[in-house]
Scaffold this active site. Structure first.
Site, PDB file in Angstrom:
ATOM      1  N   HIS A 170       0.836  -1.284  -0.181  1.00  0.00           N
ATOM      2  CA  HIS A 170      -0.023  -0.085   0.104  1.00  0.00           C
ATOM      3  C   HIS A 170       0.957   1.281  -0.035  1.00  0.00           C
ATOM      4  O   HIS A 170       1.758   1.128   0.716  1.00  0.00           O
ATOM      5  CB  HIS A 170      -0.818  -0.134   1.241  1.00  0.00           C
ATOM      6  CG  HIS A 170      -2.159  -1.114   1.102  1.00  0.00           C
ATOM      7  ND1 HIS A 170      -2.726  -1.452  -0.078  1.00  0.00           N
ATOM      8  CD2 HIS A 170      -2.752  -1.769   1.955  1.00  0.00           C
ATOM      9  CE1 HIS A 170      -3.605  -2.095   0.029  1.00  0.00           C
ATOM     10  NE2 HIS A 170      -3.690  -2.432   1.580  1.00  0.00           N
TER      11      HIS A 170
ATOM     12  N   LYS B  41     -13.806   5.229   7.343  1.00  0.00           N
ATOM     13  CA  LYS B  41     -14.163   5.839   6.375  1.00  0.00           C
ATOM     14  C   LYS B  41     -15.640   5.779   6.340  1.00  0.00           C
ATOM     15  O   LYS B  41     -16.279   6.930   5.771  1.00  0.00           O
ATOM     16  CB  LYS B  41     -13.451   5.698   5.029  1.00  0.00           C
ATOM     17  CG  LYS B  41     -13.920   6.898   4.144  1.00  0.00           C
ATOM     18  CD  LYS B  41     -12.779   6.691   2.861  1.00  0.00           C
ATOM     19  CE  LYS B  41     -13.075   5.591   1.965  1.00  0.00           C
ATOM     20  NZ  LYS B  41     -14.294   5.871   1.010  1.00  0.00           N
TER      21      LYS B  41
END
Length: 892
Positions: free
Chosen positions: A130, A552
């Protein structure tokens, strides 16, 4: 910074920092510009929180001067990180630790008084690609050279001449560091990411892992390390997504996956050959003092016939030393395996292990337990841990890709009226997986071809390097059972009846998917293809839970409580289904993505959800923070081990369950109120535009942090919160010093409870709630309200700014109230010191970033004088982002 004078060898964090700061000041002074003086003035003004002085300095800077100053601040932060890492490693080598709460394996085993707990133990870190590591390899290399010379400078055995040489070389490398661009000019390719991540195996893990096992061995009752039989199994395994994670990354292909495993195998076998050769050269005992076992002599007789030329050379160089002879044969076969020499190579690591144990058993039988259980045991542990493949290569793909590919392929079958519906029909997909496809179909699109080739390459790699090298296939955004059955249906078409170990791993990420996970798994469990997979794995099932998108989606507090509830449901499902469940935790390094103290997080897991097995992602700068130094890597793995051993200890488990039941109503209130508060913010019209305006969100892709695009395929504007990846979302909020993903909504949730004594008791008694508060405290400590307010002003939405800052004030007040503190981190002095050391420099970068954003976001800015070079300011902005990431450390 003062000009450097005569400096004695450094022995503490502050003396290291002073020395490096002096050397940096000298480099800046010798460069002929006034960046050093500007740096001193700006940092001092930030330390005093003198806004007018800060503005006076920043307002005078043009783009070039701002970029130069940004470079200087960034270099200082890199040097501060280096000094901090050395201080931690030095303390660990002295047997000290700054994290008393985490304990170690010795206290854990003494508390358990049961070495049998080790037999089923499994610690499984998975390194991912990532894109959160902003530091270039050139920067890392320069810092590594500086660290080596700092060690040389510190060595009390070295006199003034050696200190002078070390000082000169540090000046040289700091000069190089100051002149090296921190920005990547080209986008990294997956092969670059493979090389970067695999350095930790060469540099630290091959040393740290055997040391960890020795530490555990020494902690066992009545242990005599290096002499008694090895009671410690090799319980660590490493995984990697680098070269296998194709979710949203079109550059990771089947060819890349195959090449990645070749690179890993080369590195593993090279390391094993070096260690075999080193151990072999020490086993010089002869047949008189240490007679070989009949089994060893028989094996050598077979070797003499099987490998006559190699064996003759070994006999010539090691006459009368049978144990050494056998290990030299092992070394030669490892090298042959690396060079793929048929007939001499090992078929797999199990064959090598059998020969090593043969030597070990012979030494024990001859009365030489020390040689048998010493470095030879380290070698055995290495083979058991790393195999010939180093780390298991895992594949990940988005469920929507599988659905699209299946729709295409099923559309070629006769008598299928609606291919799209069939691609989501569990019964139909299960039949394809178990009975096979009615006719062979050939993919027409590149996407479908690649999906099938990915599975084919897994089968080939297993044949070449063993089934342990790969086989886990993670399905991102698992929404239903069809998303899981799709993989096995594709596998049946790709490889037919050929051998393939394929463990399909669901990944539940959003709040809704986490809530639906148990029902999805119950339906999946009923399918014949699932039962076949479980039979192959011994009914061992892995389920991955995501922290990033759930946070999120519903906010940090609600996500934490939702994950806890989901994990409890998953444990209950596993007991009912009679499977051995391993939860795979998709945690990021940032506080908004599940980051924070991992030991405490493990101890807060629901009872039964660990049960001696813990698998977790490690990514970005977290990989190098935890595994960049052998002592730090060993201590990190030891903390994981102790936490996993203790997590389900009966008394702790009961206390945790009782607390969860006792505070269930509190959890419900915090969950509902914090979620409502969070959604009320992110659902506001224009909110997604706000983060793009007040932060470098749109420029993050130009940092070229990784090979994966920063936006999901098909998203052009990045203004949709649903399509924005969690990593740039969190990264951007960290840059604005708001850190919203780490705390927003918590204040409203705590306020709704309305009973501070109840909240304080929950913090003392319920580990999950304590972990939630601690993470929020760390996130708030890395925030800065004054700077956050200035960043938010750039968005032109005072209503949203007020909403965010009001919740910030509420969250800060209630977190401090729950902790019973006047200031953040009062009870965490080491963390407070680490943040405090860096804060003035990070604040300086934030002020520089604010100026760059004003130029780029506000064309009619009244503070602007004359025309500006937008491209130059854009580059300055990227430099500030890179520097702040280095200072904040856990930004992604």
């Amino acid at each position: 910074m003062s000009q450097p004078g005569e400096t004695s060898p450094s022995t503490t964090l502050h003396s290291d920092l002073d020395l490096l700061a002096q050397l940096h000041a000298q480099v800046l002074s010798e460069s002929g510009h006034d960046a050093g003086e500007q740096l001193d003035a700006l940092v001092e003004a930030c330390r005093r929180e003198d806004e007018s002085a800060v503005q006076a300095i920043v307002d005078e800077l043009d783009a070039e001067a701002a970029a130069t100053l940004t470079r200087a601040v960034t270099v200082h932060l890199h040097l501060a990180n280096l000094a901090d890492e050395r201080s931690r490693a030095r303390a660990l080598r002295r047997g000290e630790d700054d994290d008393i709460e985490s304990g170690g394996v010795a206290p854990a085993l003494q508390e358990l008084i049961d070495s049998n707990r080790l037999q089923g133990l499994r610690i499984h870190p998975v390194l991912t690609a990532h894109p959160t590591e902003a530091r270039r390899r050139a920067v890392t290399a320069a810092l590594s050279r500086i660290a080596q010379q700092l060690d040389r400078f510190d060595d009390p055995q070295n006199g003034a001449p050696e200190h002078a040489v070390a000082r000169r070389r540090m000046l040289e490398d700091i000069d190089i560091l100051q002149r090296t661009s921190t920005l990547r000019r080209t986008q990294p390719e997956p092969r670059d990411e493979v090389k970067t991540v695999l350095t930790v195996f060469d540099q630290t893990l091959f040393r740290a892992v055997p040391r960890l096992y020795r530490r555990v061995e020494a902690a066992l009752p009545g242990a005599d390390p290096g002499r008694t039989g090895p009671q410690v199994p090799a319980f660590v395994r490493f995984g990697t997504w680098v070269g296998g994670d194709r979710d949203g990354n079109p550059f990771v292909t089947s060819t890349v996956t195959r090449a990645t495993m070749a690179t890993q195998a080369e590195q593993a076998l090279r390391q094993l050959h070096e260690h075999v050769d080193r151990v072999a050269r020490t086993l010089t005992m002869d047949t008189v003092t240490t007679p070989p076992s009949p089994e060893l002599m028989q094996a050598l007789a077979v070797d003499a016939v099987a490998y006559p030329e190699q064996f003759a050379e070994i006999m010539k160089n090691s006459p009368g030393e049978p144990h050494r002879q056998k290990l030299l044969v092992v070394g030669a076969r490892v090298e042959a395996t690396r060079r793929e020499h048929a007939g001499f190579a090992y078929a797999g690591p199990e064959e090598m292990l059998a020969e090593l144990r043969l030597v070990q058993d012979s030494l024990v039988a001859a009365g030489d337990a020390r040689s048998a259980r010493g470095e030879l045991q380290h070698l055995i542990w290495m083979v058991e841990t790393f195999g010939f493949h180093l780390a298991e290569l895992e594949v990940r793909q988005h469920s929507a890709v599988h659905e699209g590919v299946l729709t295409e392929l099923i559309g070629m079958l006769p008598d299928v009226a609606d291919p799209g519906a069939a691609a989501q029909d569990p019964a139909f997909l299960d039949e394809l997986a178990t009975k096979g496809w009615p006719i062979a179909v050939l993919p027409q699109s590149e996407r479908a071809t690649e999906a099938l080739d990915t599975i084919r390459v897994l089968s080939w790699l297993q044949q070449r390097w063993g089934v342990g090298c790969c086989g886990r296939y993670i399905v991102s955004f698992t929404r239903n059972e069809a998303d899981l059955l799709a993989v096995r249906a594709l596998a049946r078409l790709a490889v037919g009846d050929r051998p393939l170990r394929l463990d399909v791993v669901p990944l539940f990420e959003t709040g809704a998917d986490l809530q639906n996970a148990p029902s999805i798994l119950r339906a999946w469990a009923q399918r014949a293809s699932t039962q076949s997979q479980w039979a192959q794995s011994g009914r061992a099932v892995e389920v991955m839970v995501g922290y990033s998108d759930s946070a999120k989606d519903v906010g940090p507090a609600s996500a934490t409580l939702t994950l806890d509830h989901a994990e409890r449901e998953l444990v209950a499902w596993a007991e009912q289904a009679e499977v051995e469940l391993t939860l795979f935790h998709g945690r990021g390094g940032s506080l908004g993505r599940g980051g924070g103290p991992l030991h405490r997080a493990i101890m807060a897991q629901p009872s039964g959800s660990v049960d001696g097995r813990f698998k977790v992602t490690e990514q970005g700068e977290v990989i190098f923070a935890r595994y960049g130094d052998a002592a730090i890597a060993q201590r990190h793995l030891e903390r994981l081990t102790s936490a996993v051993l203790l997590a389900d200890e009966p008394k702790r488990s009961k206390a945790r369950d009782d607390a969860a039941a006792r505070y269930a109503d509190l959890a419900r209130i915090v969950d509902q109120q914090s979620r409502g508060c969070y959604r009320a913010l992110v659902e506001q019209p224009g909110f997604a535009d706000l983060i793009a305006l007040v932060s470098p969100l749109d420029e993050i892709g130009d940092l070229r942090l990784g090979s994966r695009p920063s936006r999901r395929a098909g998203v052009e504007t990045g203004r949709s919160l649903d399509d924005l990846r969690a990593i740039p979302w969190v990264f951007s909020w960290a840059q604005t010093r708001v850190n919203l993903p780490g705390w927003y909504g918590l204040g409203s949730g705590l306020a709704a409870v309305g009973d501070i004594e109840l909240l304080r008791r929950a913090y003392r008694e319920w580990p999950l709630f304590a972990s939630l508060i601690d993470v929020a405290e760390m996130s708030l400590a890395k925030s800065d309200r004054r700077l956050a307010e200035r960043f938010l002003e750039l968005g032109g939405r005072p209503d949203l700014s007020v909403q965010i800052l009001t919740e910030y004030d509420l969250s800060l007040a209630h977190v401090l109230d729950v902790l019973g503190q006047q200031e953040l981190l009062e009870r965490k002095p080491h963390l407070s010191q680490a943040i405090g050391l860096r804060r003035p420099y990070i604040d300086a970068l934030s002020h520089l970033q604010l100026k760059a954003l004003r130029v780029l976001r506000l064309p009619a800015d009244p503070l602007r004088n004359g025309p500006v070079d937008r491209e130059a300011w854009r580059r300055t902005l990227l430099l500030t982002v890179n520097g702040a990431a280095a200072g904040l450390q856990n930004t992604g």
